[in-house]
Design an enzyme around this catalytic site. Structure first.
Site, PDB file in Angstrom:
ATOM      1  N   VAL A  49       0.840  -1.194   0.000  1.00 57.55           N
ATOM      2  CA  VAL A  49       0.000   0.000   0.000  1.00 57.55           C
ATOM      3  C   VAL A  49       0.881   1.253   0.000  1.00 57.55           C
ATOM      4  O   VAL A  49       0.549   2.257  -0.632  1.00 57.55           O
ATOM      5  CB  VAL A  49      -0.962  -0.004   1.212  1.00 57.55           C
ATOM      6  CG1 VAL A  49      -1.758   1.297   1.284  1.00 57.55           C
ATOM      7  CG2 VAL A  49      -1.915  -1.192   1.131  1.00 57.55           C
ATOM      8  N   CYS A  50       2.017   1.181   0.671  1.00 56.08           N
ATOM      9  CA  CYS A  50       2.882   2.356   0.847  1.00 56.08           C
ATOM     10  C   CYS A  50       3.266   3.033  -0.468  1.00 56.08           C
ATOM     11  O   CYS A  50       3.130   4.250  -0.589  1.00 56.08           O
ATOM     12  CB  CYS A  50       4.121   1.989   1.654  1.00 56.08           C
ATOM     13  SG  CYS A  50       3.740   1.425   3.330  1.00 56.08           S
ATOM     14  N   PRO A  51       3.740   2.294  -1.493  1.00 57.57           N
ATOM     15  CA  PRO A  51       4.114   3.008  -2.720  1.00 57.57           C
ATOM     16  C   PRO A  51       2.931   3.669  -3.411  1.00 57.57           C
ATOM     17  O   PRO A  51       3.101   4.703  -4.069  1.00 57.57           O
ATOM     18  CB  PRO A  51       4.763   1.936  -3.596  1.00 57.57           C
ATOM     19  CG  PRO A  51       4.305   0.639  -3.043  1.00 57.57           C
ATOM     20  CD  PRO A  51       4.070   0.875  -1.577  1.00 57.57           C
ATOM     21  N   VAL A  54       2.693   6.998  -1.591  1.00 54.58           N
ATOM     22  CA  VAL A  54       3.835   7.862  -1.909  1.00 54.58           C
ATOM     23  C   VAL A  54       3.671   8.452  -3.310  1.00 54.58           C
ATOM     24  O   VAL A  54       3.872   9.652  -3.524  1.00 54.58           O
ATOM     25  CB  VAL A  54       5.162   7.077  -1.761  1.00 54.58           C
ATOM     26  CG1 VAL A  54       6.338   7.899  -2.275  1.00 54.58           C
ATOM     27  CG2 VAL A  54       5.394   6.674  -0.307  1.00 54.58           C
TER      28      VAL A  54
END
Length: 194
Positions: A49-51, A54
């Site tokens: 999920v993080c990318p 970002v």
């Protein structure tokens, strides 16, 4: 122990941050006084999920800049991990092309100070803090690990803060730019509903 940070000075820090192809020593929020800051925490580099988050902030970066707002990411990874992720193409799960700084919180002090550290996991929840031009926290949101944030909502909240600061009127539920605001009193509420 959790403590509410709304309306308080954003906890200060000096840390390493990665930006582009370099590591910045002594990165500090103090360098952004006079600007709005959107500081967001994410759990780890090279995850799932993080990318998406970002990149979503990068896609809206010009909109934040137009509002005099600096976007800053933060995770418990090292600056070297951030650099490796920054040099990994998007198609391979990387964040190549991200222009804003990403703080290294390797000792987890920043995440702890902001109340977003999951102590058992040793990583940060998806915390987001809107910091005003004087360094005060005006909005915060903390999501659990599997739930990504809405960058559109961050922009809406930033617009509401800017509107309030410019006009002194408050922004009711579901407000967005161009919609009706109201005076912060009983007469304003009656007028709003009429």
């Amino acid at each position: 122990m959790s403590r509410l940070l709304i309306g308080k000075k954003a906890p200060s820090f000096r840390a390493k941050a990665a930006q582009g192809d370099k590591i910045i020593d002594g990165f500090s929020l103090d360098d952004f006084l006079g600007q709005y800051v959107v500081l967001f925490f994410y759990p780890l580099d090279f995850t799932f999920v993080c990318p998406t988050e970002v990149h979503a902030f990068q896609e809206a970066l010009q909109q934040f800049k137009q509002r005099n707002a600096q976007v800053i990411g933060c995770s418990v990874d090292s600056g070297f991990s951030h650099l490796a992720w920054l040099s990994t193409p998007k198609a391979k799960g990387g964040i190549e092309g991200i222009e804003y700084p990403i703080i290294s919180d390797l000792n987890k002090k920043i995440a702890n100070d902001y109340g977003v550290l999951h102590e058992e996991e040793g990583i940060a929840y998806r915390g987001l803090f809107l910091i005003d031009r004087q360094g005060m926290i005006r909005h915060l949101l903390i999501n659990d690990f599997p739930i990504g944030r809405s960058v559109e909502e961050v922009l809406r909240i930033l617009d509401a803060l800017i509107c309030f600061e410019m006009h002194g009127e408050v922004c009711p539920a579901n407000w967005s730019v161009g919609k009706k605001t109201m005076q912060p009193d009983a007469v304003g509420l009656v007028h709003y509903f009429s």
